[in-house]
Design an enzyme around this catalytic site. Structure first.
Site, PDB file in Angstrom:
ATOM      1  N   GLU A 144      27.711  -6.694  29.665  1.00 18.89           N
ATOM      2  CA  GLU A 144      27.571  -5.287  30.046  1.00 18.89           C
ATOM      3  C   GLU A 144      26.740  -5.235  31.327  1.00 18.89           C
ATOM      4  O   GLU A 144      25.572  -5.629  31.338  1.00 18.89           O
ATOM      5  CB  GLU A 144      26.882  -4.504  28.924  1.00 18.89           C
ATOM      6  CG  GLU A 144      26.782  -3.016  29.194  1.00 18.89           C
ATOM      7  CD  GLU A 144      26.081  -2.284  28.057  1.00 18.89           C
ATOM      8  OE1 GLU A 144      26.461  -1.140  27.772  1.00 18.89           O
ATOM      9  OE2 GLU A 144      25.133  -2.855  27.469  1.00 18.89           O
ATOM     10  N   ASN A 182      23.659  -0.688  23.290  1.00 19.30           N
ATOM     11  CA  ASN A 182      22.497  -0.482  22.420  1.00 19.30           C
ATOM     12  C   ASN A 182      22.175   0.976  22.157  1.00 19.30           C
ATOM     13  O   ASN A 182      21.436   1.276  21.225  1.00 19.30           O
ATOM     14  CB  ASN A 182      21.284  -1.221  22.977  1.00 19.30           C
ATOM     15  CG  ASN A 182      21.369  -2.706  22.687  1.00 19.30           C
ATOM     16  OD1 ASN A 182      22.027  -3.112  21.731  1.00 19.30           O
ATOM     17  ND2 ASN A 182      20.738  -3.524  23.495  1.00 19.30           N
TER      18      ASN A 182
END
Length: 288
Positions: A144, A182
């Site tokens: 990411e 997250n």
């Protein structure tokens, strides 16, 4: 995570300097690297290293271990893998900014702290970017990549090129607390811990539901143990601070396990108990 990222670069033929101020970490680093290389070769026989028949010793020889950030002075790319503590990262980035050449890119493996905030600790926010490697880094193909408003297009292009040479696919997202992974995952792990703590189901059942019903290769509680419960608690607190939303507060079971030092695989105990012989699940409730 730092050793895993170093392995990715070394397997692609890049010389790597790993810096850590913990003597114990430095002492154990070579053995952990060696084990990681062998595991990756066994688990992924079609990997770049396995196809090329690159010996473990060759990959190891590309990695240098140091306690001094000054040894990164000539680096073109620095991947910061410090724990999810803003003060710790600030100290490292300010020192790197002083040491490294003007063209060096600072790529943070932060899991939740906004990259724009990290860039503000340097005089080169245009060359600060997020590279959130998944764990274990050598076995995951995706990274990411977080682009802050200040991050230049050239920095993004150079970072994507670095990752491509590792065989990694970059998923570029805009900067925000927790990004995509997250922002969603930490809430899921925290809620899974809350369900376990309330006695709704034991750990095995919670994980098996996610595997059997949703097709996840690993359930949330095993995932949490792999990441480290201390890292999850720190990440949740970062999210709570940067969003102002109390839903990111670590649940009582998670907070208790961290306080007890039972932070997952690395400590031998978390939501599961770990030994060289077997894996057993925790159950029960954290109430009363």
């Amino acid at each position: 995570m730092g050793v895993g990222v170093a392995q990715c670069f070394a397997e692609a033929g890049h010389p790597v300097v790993v810096v850590d101020n913990d003597p114990g970490v430095l002492a154990s680093g070579p053995a952990r690297l060696r084990a990681g290389i062998r595991t990756a070769t066994l688990v992924r026989p079609g990997s770049r290293q396995a196809r090329a028949g690159v010996p473990v010793s060759r990959v190891e020889s590309l990695v240098t271990w140091s306690a001094e950030l000054a040894d990164l002075a000539d680096a073109l790319l620095v991947v910061e893998c410090a724990r999810e503590d803003e003060d710790v990262k600030e100290g490292i980035l300010r020192e790197l900014d002083r040491i490294c050449g003007a063209e060096a890119i600072f790529a943070s493996n932060t899991s939740c702290i906004p990259v724009s905030r990290l860039g503000s600790f340097t005089a080169r926010p245009d060359r600060v970017i997020g590279t959130h490697f998944m764990n274990p880094a050598p076995l995951k193909d995706a990274v990411e990549v977080i682009r802050a408003p200040e991050t230049s297009g050239l920095t993004v292009e150079r970072t994507e090129a670095f990752l491509a040479r590792l065989g990694k696919h970059a998923h570029v997202v805009r900067d925000a607390p927790g990004f995509v992974t997250n922002r969603v995952l930490m809430l899921t792990l925290n809620e899974a811990a809350a369900v376990l703590g309330e006695g709704t189901a034991d750990a095995e059942t919670v994980d098996r539901i996610f595997q059997d019903c949703f097709g996840h290769p690993m359930g949330p509680l095993r995932t949490a143990d792999l990441i480290g419960l201390d890292t999850i608690a720190d990440s949740l607190e970062v999210l709570r601070r940067h969003t102002g939303e109390d839903r990111f507060r670590p649940c009582s079971l998670l907070a208790r396990l961290v306080a007890e030092g039972n932070v997952g695989r690395k400590s031998g105990s978390g939501f599961y108990q770990y030994s060289s012989q077997h894996l057993t699940a925790r159950g029960g409730t954290d109430r009363g």
